[in-house]
Design a protein around this motif. Structure first.
Motif, PDB file in Angstrom:
ATOM      1  N   SER A  82       6.386   5.533  -5.266  1.00  0.00           N
ATOM      2  CA  SER A  82       5.696   6.404  -5.878  1.00  0.00           C
ATOM      3  C   SER A  82       6.458   6.993  -7.117  1.00  0.00           C
ATOM      4  O   SER A  82       7.431   7.454  -6.887  1.00  0.00           O
ATOM      5  CB  SER A  82       5.076   7.573  -5.200  1.00  0.00           C
ATOM      6  OG  SER A  82       4.439   7.100  -3.966  1.00  0.00           O
ATOM      7  N   SER A 105       3.434  -0.394  -6.181  1.00  0.00           N
ATOM      8  CA  SER A 105       3.673   0.872  -6.284  1.00  0.00           C
ATOM      9  C   SER A 105       2.784   1.837  -7.130  1.00  0.00           C
ATOM     10  O   SER A 105       1.872   1.244  -7.436  1.00  0.00           O
ATOM     11  CB  SER A 105       5.083   1.055  -7.299  1.00  0.00           C
ATOM     12  OG  SER A 105       6.088   0.496  -6.909  1.00  0.00           O
ATOM     13  N   HIS A 106       2.517   3.042  -6.701  1.00  0.00           N
ATOM     14  CA  HIS A 106       1.717   3.887  -7.278  1.00  0.00           C
ATOM     15  C   HIS A 106       2.619   4.644  -8.295  1.00  0.00           C
ATOM     16  O   HIS A 106       3.530   5.531  -8.142  1.00  0.00           O
ATOM     17  CB  HIS A 106       1.356   5.179  -6.215  1.00  0.00           C
ATOM     18  CG  HIS A 106       0.347   4.506  -5.093  1.00  0.00           C
ATOM     19  ND1 HIS A 106      -0.034   5.064  -4.033  1.00  0.00           N
ATOM     20  CD2 HIS A 106      -0.114   3.281  -4.922  1.00  0.00           C
ATOM     21  CE1 HIS A 106      -0.689   4.340  -3.383  1.00  0.00           C
ATOM     22  NE2 HIS A 106      -0.838   3.139  -3.767  1.00  0.00           N
ATOM     23  N   GLN A 134       1.508  -1.619   0.252  1.00  0.00           N
ATOM     24  CA  GLN A 134       0.630  -0.905  -0.328  1.00  0.00           C
ATOM     25  C   GLN A 134       0.141  -1.780  -1.821  1.00  0.00           C
ATOM     26  O   GLN A 134       1.121  -2.484  -2.436  1.00  0.00           O
ATOM     27  CB  GLN A 134       0.976   0.487  -1.060  1.00  0.00           C
ATOM     28  CG  GLN A 134       2.245   0.743  -1.783  1.00  0.00           C
ATOM     29  CD  GLN A 134       2.396   2.233  -2.155  1.00  0.00           C
ATOM     30  OE1 GLN A 134       1.990   2.884  -1.663  1.00  0.00           O
ATOM     31  NE2 GLN A 134       3.483   2.128  -2.973  1.00  0.00           N
ATOM     32  N   SER A 136      -0.763  -1.645  -5.839  1.00  0.00           N
ATOM     33  CA  SER A 136      -0.353  -0.965  -6.741  1.00  0.00           C
ATOM     34  C   SER A 136      -1.558  -0.016  -7.284  1.00  0.00           C
ATOM     35  O   SER A 136      -2.667  -0.556  -7.346  1.00  0.00           O
ATOM     36  CB  SER A 136       0.421  -1.731  -8.051  1.00  0.00           C
ATOM     37  OG  SER A 136       1.416  -2.335  -7.554  1.00  0.00           O
ATOM     38  N   GLU A 137      -1.314   1.088  -7.556  1.00  0.00           N
ATOM     39  CA  GLU A 137      -2.155   1.941  -8.428  1.00  0.00           C
ATOM     40  C   GLU A 137      -1.418   2.612  -9.538  1.00  0.00           C
ATOM     41  O   GLU A 137      -0.560   3.278  -9.408  1.00  0.00           O
ATOM     42  CB  GLU A 137      -2.742   3.117  -7.248  1.00  0.00           C
ATOM     43  CG  GLU A 137      -3.382   2.631  -6.594  1.00  0.00           C
ATOM     44  CD  GLU A 137      -4.964   2.233  -6.761  1.00  0.00           C
ATOM     45  OE1 GLU A 137      -5.318   2.797  -8.058  1.00  0.00           O
ATOM     46  OE2 GLU A 137      -5.680   1.688  -6.075  1.00  0.00           O
TER      47      GLU A 137
END
Length: 278
Positions: A82, A105-106, A134, A136-137
């Protein structure tokens, strides 16, 4: 938290900052009186910059503020973490997958300039996931991505390449990027993208291709996507394009309330009432 005093710092080979195993870290540089970064870190064309690997649980968090990164090989890589990157400038760097590489990644990249860089597959920013823990945002907010070059024939992207995850682009300028592939923004079928209040113009790809955005995206309004940046003169509050902020703009906002306009647009019209743009 590492706080860096104003100045220019030369990074020697072997000085790379690499963080793993879910560590969290803030790196904050001093600013000039006008708010621009007063800390320059110079990779001297030899070293990689800041590489962050959050580990298999993606628990690491990184905060980078007020840094000018120049002459790096791969200046900023965010992998499985993050992250927040604020008020940073990246120029004259080289990046294989973009000078800001975002993987699983966020991440929020806000008020940053990415100008005059070069990359093999992306000259500016790239988002791509590699089967991590995860998707990505990513949010790109109020950034300038300009004058970057992608070099790999047919496949490189000059400005922004989005292969996976979900990305929102708000209030950015993506212009004057060139490439041996596509010049401006590339959106792969595996990615979802929403764009608002953003200018994408003057980007040129292979064989003088002027496609500014290649791929599907959600247009949330307020965008200017043109081959020539001369066609993207921005007049705040002038929603009907008349050159004057007046009752017509007020009616335009009310008529499309909620999609795409909201209270911030209404307040903008009121605050700039009577302004004209040439």
């Amino acid at each position: 938290t590492i706080v860096i005093a104003a100045g220019t710092y030369l990074q020697e080979e072997g000085d790379e900052l690499e963080m793993t195993n879910g560590m969290s870290l803030s790196i904050i540089g001093e600013t000039h009186s006008d708010g621009t970064p007063a800390v320059t870190i110079d990779g001297q064309g030899l070293t990689t910059g800041i590489m962050f690997f959050g580990g298999t649980e993606a628990s690491g968090a990184i905060n980078i503020e007020n840094l000018h990164l120049t002459r790096f090989l791969y200046p900023l890589s965010l992998n499985n973490c993050s992250a927040s990157v604020m008020n940073c400038a990246l120029d004259t760097n080289y990046g294989y997958y973009g000078v800001i590489s975002i993987i699983n990644s966020h991440a929020t990249v806000e008020s940053c300039t990415v100008t005059g860089n070069q990359g093999t597959f992306a000259g500016g920013i790239q988002v791509v996931d590699n089967n991590g823990s995860q998707s990505s945002e990513v949010s790109l907010i109020d950034c300038v991505i300009e004058g970057n070059i992608g070099t790999y024939p047919y496949y490189a992207i000059g400005g922004v390449s989005l292969y996976n995850g979900h990305t929102t682009i708000t209030g950015c300028i993506i212009s004057g990027n060139t490439s041996a592939g596509l010049g401006g923004v590339f959106v792969d079928a595996s990615a979802t993208v929403a764009i608002d209040d953003t200018t994408v113009c003057g980007n040129v790809g292979y064989d003088n291709d002027t496609t500014q955005i290649n791929g599907d995206f959600t247009d949330n309004g307020g965008n200017c996507i043109e081959d020539s940046c001369d066609d993207c003169v921005y007049c705040p509050g002038d929603f009907d394009g008349s050159g004057t902020v007046d009752v017509s703009d007020l009616l335009a906002v009310i008529g499309s309330w909620g999609d795409p306009y909201d209270v911030k647009d209404l307040l903008l019209v009121i605050s700039l009432w009577g302004n004209t743009c040439s």
